[in-house]
Design a protein around this motif. Sequence first.
Motif, short mmCIF file in Angstrom:
data_model
loop_
_atom_site.label_atom_id
_atom_site.label_comp_id
_atom_site.label_asym_id
_atom_site.label_seq_id
_atom_site.Cartn_x
_atom_site.Cartn_y
_atom_site.Cartn_z
N GLU A 35 0.84 -1.19 0.00
CA GLU A 35 0.00 0.00 0.00
C GLU A 35 0.88 1.25 0.00
O GLU A 35 1.92 1.28 0.63
N MET A 36 0.40 2.25 -0.72
CA MET A 36 1.06 3.55 -0.70
C MET A 36 -0.03 4.62 -0.58
O MET A 36 -1.11 4.47 -1.15
N GLN A 42 6.94 11.38 -2.95
CA GLN A 42 8.19 10.97 -2.33
C GLN A 42 8.00 10.41 -0.92
O GLN A 42 8.83 9.65 -0.45
N VAL A 43 6.90 10.80 -0.24
CA VAL A 43 6.69 10.41 1.16
C VAL A 43 5.45 9.53 1.25
O VAL A 43 4.32 10.01 1.14
N ASN A 44 5.67 8.24 1.44
CA ASN A 44 4.57 7.29 1.57
C ASN A 44 4.02 7.38 3.00
O ASN A 44 4.72 7.06 3.96
N LEU A 45 2.77 7.78 3.13
CA LEU A 45 2.14 7.96 4.44
C LEU A 45 1.31 6.75 4.88
O LEU A 45 0.58 6.83 5.87
N ARG A 94 -3.27 5.01 8.70
CA ARG A 94 -4.02 3.77 8.44
C ARG A 94 -5.49 4.03 8.13
O ARG A 94 -6.08 3.37 7.30
N GLY A 95 -6.09 5.00 8.81
CA GLY A 95 -7.50 5.32 8.54
C GLY A 95 -7.72 5.78 7.12
O GLY A 95 -8.71 5.40 6.47
N GLU A 134 -9.91 4.11 4.03
CA GLU A 134 -10.82 4.87 3.17
C GLU A 134 -10.44 4.68 1.70
O GLU A 134 -11.31 4.50 0.84
N GLY A 135 -9.16 4.72 1.41
CA GLY A 135 -8.70 4.51 0.04
C GLY A 135 -9.05 3.12 -0.46
O GLY A 135 -9.50 2.95 -1.60
N ALA A 136 -8.84 2.10 0.37
CA ALA A 136 -9.17 0.73 -0.02
C ALA A 136 -10.67 0.60 -0.28
O ALA A 136 -11.09 -0.06 -1.23
#
Length: 120
Positions: A24-25, A36-39, A44-45, A49-51
Motif C-alpha cells: 500500500e502507498m 516521495q513520502v509514503n504515508l 491507516r485510517g 478509506e482509500g481501499a
Amino acid sequence: RGVRWGPWLYIRTYHDGFHLFPEEMLFNIEQDPYEQVNLAESERGLCKEGAYNLMEWHDKMMKTMPDGYTNDPLWTVMAEGGPHHAQFDQLESYCERLEATGRGNHIPELRRRHPAGFSK
C-alpha cells in the motif's frame, strides 16, 4: 491500482513487477506532488478509506463489463503469472541486470518476496 480523492492518492500493489513496491502507498499529492513520502503506515485510517474507495470503483467498473464477462482483467493477468515483463522465468536475468548496473543490493529482498522465481 489506485484511487484519488481530495488531496489523497492511494495505491494498492497486487504485483510489484519486481520493483519492490510496498503493498500500500498513500500520498498527499498537494503537499507531495512527486510522491516521495509514503504515508501508508502513519495514516491507516486514510488507507482504509482509500481501499474502500478502490473497492467501490472496482465494483462499479465490473458492472460495466460486457455481458458474459465476469472476470476482472487484472486477476486474469495475475492468474497467468503476473505482468508479462515480470514473470518468474525472467527474474534471474533481471537480477543479473541489477548486479551489472550496481543495484544488486535489491536481490535479497526479491528472493524473499518471490522465492518461486529462483531456481537456486
